[in-house]
Design a protein around this motif. Structure first.
Motif, PDB file in Angstrom:
ATOM      1  N   ASP A  59      69.374  35.368  92.938  1.00  0.00           N
ATOM      2  CA  ASP A  59      67.960  35.233  92.601  1.00  0.00           C
ATOM      3  C   ASP A  59      67.448  33.935  93.192  1.00  0.00           C
ATOM      4  N   HIS A 117      61.723  35.405  93.419  1.00  0.00           N
ATOM      5  CA  HIS A 117      60.865  35.217  92.242  1.00  0.00           C
ATOM      6  C   HIS A 117      59.800  34.164  92.538  1.00  0.00           C
ATOM      7  N   CYS A 160      61.273  30.424  84.108  1.00  0.00           N
ATOM      8  CA  CYS A 160      61.825  31.392  85.056  1.00  0.00           C
ATOM      9  C   CYS A 160      63.341  31.510  84.875  1.00  0.00           C
ATOM     10  N   LEU A 170      65.634  34.767  83.594  1.00  0.00           N
ATOM     11  CA  LEU A 170      66.724  35.360  84.380  1.00  0.00           C
ATOM     12  C   LEU A 170      68.034  35.363  83.590  1.00  0.00           C
ATOM     13  N   ILE A 218      71.720  31.646  91.176  1.00  0.00           N
ATOM     14  CA  ILE A 218      70.295  31.329  91.263  1.00  0.00           C
ATOM     15  C   ILE A 218      70.158  30.218  92.293  1.00  0.00           C
TER      16      ILE A 218
END
Length: 235
Positions: free
Chosen positions: A4, A36, A70, A74, A108
Protein backbone atom coordinates in the motif's frame (compact mmCIF):
# COMPACT_ATOMS: atom_id res chain seq x y z
CA UNK A 1 2.57 -9.65 -1.38
CA UNK A 2 0.44 -6.58 -0.72
CA UNK A 3 1.99 -3.10 -0.95
CA UNK A 4 0.00 0.00 0.00
CA UNK A 5 1.47 3.33 -1.08
CA UNK A 6 0.32 6.54 0.60
CA UNK A 7 0.78 9.73 -1.45
CA UNK A 8 -0.56 13.22 -2.05
CA UNK A 9 -0.03 12.75 -5.81
CA UNK A 10 -1.52 9.38 -6.78
CA UNK A 11 -1.45 10.28 -10.48
CA UNK A 12 2.34 10.02 -10.49
CA UNK A 13 2.09 6.31 -9.70
CA UNK A 14 -0.54 5.22 -12.19
CA UNK A 15 1.89 4.54 -15.04
CA UNK A 16 4.61 2.42 -13.38
CA UNK A 17 2.16 -0.18 -12.06
CA UNK A 18 0.11 -0.66 -15.20
CA UNK A 19 2.85 -2.03 -17.42
CA UNK A 20 5.52 -4.71 -17.73
CA UNK A 21 6.62 -6.89 -14.82
CA UNK A 22 4.53 -5.15 -12.16
CA UNK A 23 1.34 -5.58 -14.16
CA UNK A 24 2.24 -9.22 -14.85
CA UNK A 25 2.78 -9.88 -11.14
CA UNK A 26 -0.68 -8.55 -10.33
CA UNK A 27 -2.32 -10.52 -13.15
CA UNK A 28 -0.71 -13.69 -11.80
CA UNK A 29 -1.99 -12.92 -8.31
CA UNK A 30 1.55 -12.73 -6.94
CA UNK A 31 1.47 -9.10 -5.84
CA UNK A 32 -1.05 -6.33 -5.31
CA UNK A 33 -0.16 -2.64 -5.22
CA UNK A 34 -2.75 -0.15 -4.01
CA UNK A 35 -2.34 3.62 -4.18
CA UNK A 36 -4.01 5.69 -1.44
CA UNK A 37 -4.65 9.40 -1.86
CA UNK A 38 -3.76 11.03 1.44
CA UNK A 39 -6.24 13.83 0.73
CA UNK A 40 -9.05 11.32 1.27
CA UNK A 41 -8.01 11.47 4.92
CA UNK A 42 -7.43 15.23 5.02
CA UNK A 43 -8.69 17.53 7.75
CA UNK A 44 -11.83 19.64 7.37
CA UNK A 45 -13.81 20.59 4.29
CA UNK A 46 -10.61 21.46 2.42
CA UNK A 47 -9.13 18.01 3.11
CA UNK A 48 -5.96 19.68 4.37
CA UNK A 49 -2.87 17.46 4.60
CA UNK A 50 -0.11 20.00 5.30
CA UNK A 51 0.64 22.97 7.50
CA UNK A 52 3.30 25.58 8.28
CA UNK A 53 6.27 24.43 10.33
CA UNK A 54 6.33 25.40 13.99
CA UNK A 55 9.22 27.78 14.53
CA UNK A 56 8.92 29.25 11.04
CA UNK A 57 10.89 28.56 7.91
CA UNK A 58 10.11 27.99 4.25
CA UNK A 59 7.98 25.13 3.01
CA UNK A 60 5.03 23.13 4.29
CA UNK A 61 5.02 20.02 6.45
CA UNK A 62 2.78 16.96 6.04
CA UNK A 63 0.45 16.76 9.05
CA UNK A 64 0.35 13.76 11.35
CA UNK A 65 -3.45 13.36 11.55
CA UNK A 66 -4.21 12.50 7.89
CA UNK A 67 -1.28 10.06 7.83
CA UNK A 68 -2.33 8.46 11.10
CA UNK A 69 -5.92 8.13 9.90
CA UNK A 70 -4.81 6.45 6.68
CA UNK A 71 -2.41 4.04 8.38
CA UNK A 72 -4.93 3.16 11.08
CA UNK A 73 -7.52 2.45 8.39
CA UNK A 74 -5.12 0.12 6.55
CA UNK A 75 -4.13 -1.68 9.75
CA UNK A 76 -7.74 -2.71 10.20
CA UNK A 77 -7.47 -4.69 6.95
CA UNK A 78 -4.19 -6.56 7.51
CA UNK A 79 -1.07 -6.80 9.64
CA UNK A 80 2.00 -5.07 8.21
CA UNK A 81 5.58 -6.28 8.34
CA UNK A 82 7.03 -2.85 7.62
CA UNK A 83 5.87 0.75 7.32
CA UNK A 84 8.44 2.45 5.11
CA UNK A 85 9.03 6.17 4.74
CA UNK A 86 10.74 7.40 1.57
CA UNK A 87 13.06 10.22 2.65
CA UNK A 88 16.43 11.65 1.56
CA UNK A 89 17.87 11.06 5.04
CA UNK A 90 16.92 7.37 5.15
CA UNK A 91 19.25 4.41 4.65
CA UNK A 92 20.37 4.13 1.04
CA UNK A 93 18.40 1.45 -0.80
CA UNK A 94 20.41 -1.46 -2.16
CA UNK A 95 19.94 -5.00 -3.45
CA UNK A 96 20.26 -6.61 -0.02
CA UNK A 97 17.42 -4.42 1.25
CA UNK A 98 15.31 -5.37 -1.77
CA UNK A 99 16.03 -9.05 -1.08
CA UNK A 100 14.99 -8.70 2.56
CA UNK A 101 11.78 -6.82 1.76
CA UNK A 102 10.82 -9.36 -0.93
CA UNK A 103 10.42 -11.92 1.87
CA UNK A 104 7.75 -9.81 3.58
CA UNK A 105 4.02 -10.18 3.08
CA UNK A 106 2.47 -6.75 3.65
CA UNK A 107 4.15 -3.36 3.31
CA UNK A 108 3.10 0.27 3.58
CA UNK A 109 5.18 2.88 1.77
CA UNK A 110 4.66 6.51 2.76
CA UNK A 111 5.80 9.04 0.17
CA UNK A 112 7.30 12.18 1.62
CA UNK A 113 6.43 15.55 0.09
CA UNK A 114 6.93 19.27 0.72
CA UNK A 115 9.47 19.62 3.56
CA UNK A 116 8.67 16.14 4.82
CA UNK A 117 6.38 14.72 7.48
CA UNK A 118 5.76 15.80 11.05
CA UNK A 119 8.55 14.08 13.01
CA UNK A 120 5.97 12.36 15.21
CA UNK A 121 4.89 10.27 12.21
CA UNK A 122 8.38 8.82 12.11
CA UNK A 123 8.43 8.27 15.83
CA UNK A 124 5.03 6.58 16.04
CA UNK A 125 4.54 4.64 12.81
CA UNK A 126 7.64 4.22 10.68
CA UNK A 127 9.69 1.02 10.97
CA UNK A 128 12.15 1.63 8.11
CA UNK A 129 13.35 4.78 6.33
CA UNK A 130 14.72 4.50 2.79
CA UNK A 131 16.56 6.88 0.46
CA UNK A 132 17.48 6.17 -3.17
CA UNK A 133 20.49 8.50 -3.14
CA UNK A 134 22.03 11.71 -1.94
CA UNK A 135 19.76 14.06 -3.85
CA UNK A 136 16.30 15.56 -3.39
CA UNK A 137 13.21 15.02 -5.56
CA UNK A 138 9.86 16.78 -5.40
CA UNK A 139 8.36 13.84 -3.54
CA UNK A 140 8.72 10.18 -2.65
CA UNK A 141 6.44 8.84 -5.39
CA UNK A 142 9.11 7.96 -7.95
CA UNK A 143 11.41 6.45 -5.30
CA UNK A 144 8.45 4.40 -4.01
CA UNK A 145 7.85 3.07 -7.53
CA UNK A 146 11.53 2.20 -7.85
CA UNK A 147 11.59 0.32 -4.54
CA UNK A 148 8.35 -1.51 -5.37
CA UNK A 149 9.72 -2.63 -8.75
CA UNK A 150 12.96 -3.88 -7.18
CA UNK A 151 11.02 -5.90 -4.58
CA UNK A 152 8.28 -7.41 -6.74
CA UNK A 153 10.59 -8.64 -9.51
CA UNK A 154 12.23 -10.89 -6.91
CA UNK A 155 9.02 -12.74 -6.03
CA UNK A 156 8.97 -16.35 -7.26
CA UNK A 157 6.98 -16.64 -10.48
CA UNK A 158 7.10 -12.96 -11.45
CA UNK A 159 9.94 -13.29 -13.96
CA UNK A 160 9.61 -15.84 -16.75
CA UNK A 161 13.07 -17.13 -15.85
CA UNK A 162 13.44 -17.04 -12.08
CA UNK A 163 17.21 -17.47 -12.28
CA UNK A 164 17.43 -14.12 -14.07
CA UNK A 165 17.06 -12.15 -10.84
CA UNK A 166 19.76 -14.25 -9.18
CA UNK A 167 22.31 -13.17 -11.79
CA UNK A 168 21.54 -9.45 -11.63
CA UNK A 169 24.15 -6.91 -10.65
CA UNK A 170 24.77 -6.66 -6.89
CA UNK A 171 23.23 -10.05 -6.02
CA UNK A 172 26.69 -11.48 -5.38
CA UNK A 173 28.37 -8.19 -4.58
CA UNK A 174 29.52 -7.75 -8.17
CA UNK A 175 28.31 -5.99 -11.28
CA UNK A 176 26.85 -8.22 -13.98
CA UNK A 177 29.16 -9.24 -16.85
CA UNK A 178 28.73 -8.04 -20.46
CA UNK A 179 25.99 -9.79 -22.43
CA UNK A 180 25.62 -10.42 -26.16
CA UNK A 181 23.00 -11.68 -28.62
CA UNK A 182 22.68 -12.19 -32.40
CA UNK A 183 24.40 -11.50 -34.71
CA UNK A 184 27.74 -13.00 -33.69
CA UNK A 185 29.54 -10.22 -35.58
CA UNK A 186 28.43 -6.66 -36.32
CA UNK A 187 30.51 -3.96 -38.01
CA UNK A 188 33.67 -5.85 -37.12
CA UNK A 189 32.69 -6.29 -33.48
CA UNK A 190 32.65 -9.97 -32.53
CA UNK A 191 31.08 -11.85 -29.65
CA UNK A 192 33.80 -13.40 -27.46
CA UNK A 193 34.60 -16.89 -28.73
CA UNK A 194 34.12 -18.47 -25.31
CA UNK A 195 30.41 -17.60 -25.38
CA UNK A 196 30.03 -19.51 -28.63
CA UNK A 197 31.97 -22.54 -27.41
CA UNK A 198 29.15 -24.30 -25.58
CA UNK A 199 31.60 -25.06 -22.76
CA UNK A 200 29.55 -24.26 -19.65
CA UNK A 201 32.44 -24.22 -17.16
CA UNK A 202 34.57 -21.93 -19.34
CA UNK A 203 31.62 -19.61 -19.92
CA UNK A 204 30.90 -19.40 -16.19
CA UNK A 205 34.57 -18.68 -15.47
CA UNK A 206 34.66 -15.97 -18.16
CA UNK A 207 31.53 -14.31 -16.80
CA UNK A 208 32.90 -14.29 -13.27
CA UNK A 209 36.19 -12.82 -14.51
CA UNK A 210 34.34 -10.11 -16.41
CA UNK A 211 32.14 -9.33 -13.39
CA UNK A 212 35.19 -8.89 -11.18
CA UNK A 213 36.97 -6.79 -13.80
CA UNK A 214 33.94 -4.56 -14.40
CA UNK A 215 33.31 -4.12 -10.68
CA UNK A 216 36.96 -3.26 -10.04
CA UNK A 217 36.91 -0.66 -12.81
CA UNK A 218 33.50 0.89 -12.22
CA UNK A 219 32.56 0.23 -8.61
CA UNK A 220 35.69 -0.61 -6.60
CA UNK A 221 33.76 0.28 -3.44
CA UNK A 222 31.83 -2.98 -3.87
CA UNK A 223 34.92 -5.19 -3.89
CA UNK A 224 35.26 -7.45 -0.86
CA UNK A 225 38.73 -8.89 -0.87
CA UNK A 226 40.49 -10.37 -3.90
CA UNK A 227 37.88 -12.60 -5.50
CA UNK A 228 40.25 -13.55 -8.31
CA UNK A 229 42.63 -15.17 -5.83
CA UNK A 230 39.77 -17.01 -4.16
CA UNK A 231 38.76 -18.46 -7.51
CA UNK A 232 42.28 -18.82 -8.82
CA UNK A 233 41.33 -16.94 -11.99
CA UNK A 234 43.75 -14.83 -13.97
CA UNK A 235 42.07 -11.44 -13.80
Amino acid sequence: MHIDIITVLPGLLEGPFSHSILKRAEEKGLAKVEIHDLRDYGIGKQKTVDGYAFGGGAGMVMMIEPIANCIDSLKKLRDYDEIIYMTPDGKTFDQSTANALSLKQNLIILCGHYKGVDERVRQKFITREISIGDFVLSGGELPAALVTDAIIRLLPGVLNDETSALTDSFQDGLLAPPVFTRPAEYAGLKVPEVLLSGHAAKIESWRFEQSVRRTHERRPDLMNGDLSKERGDNI
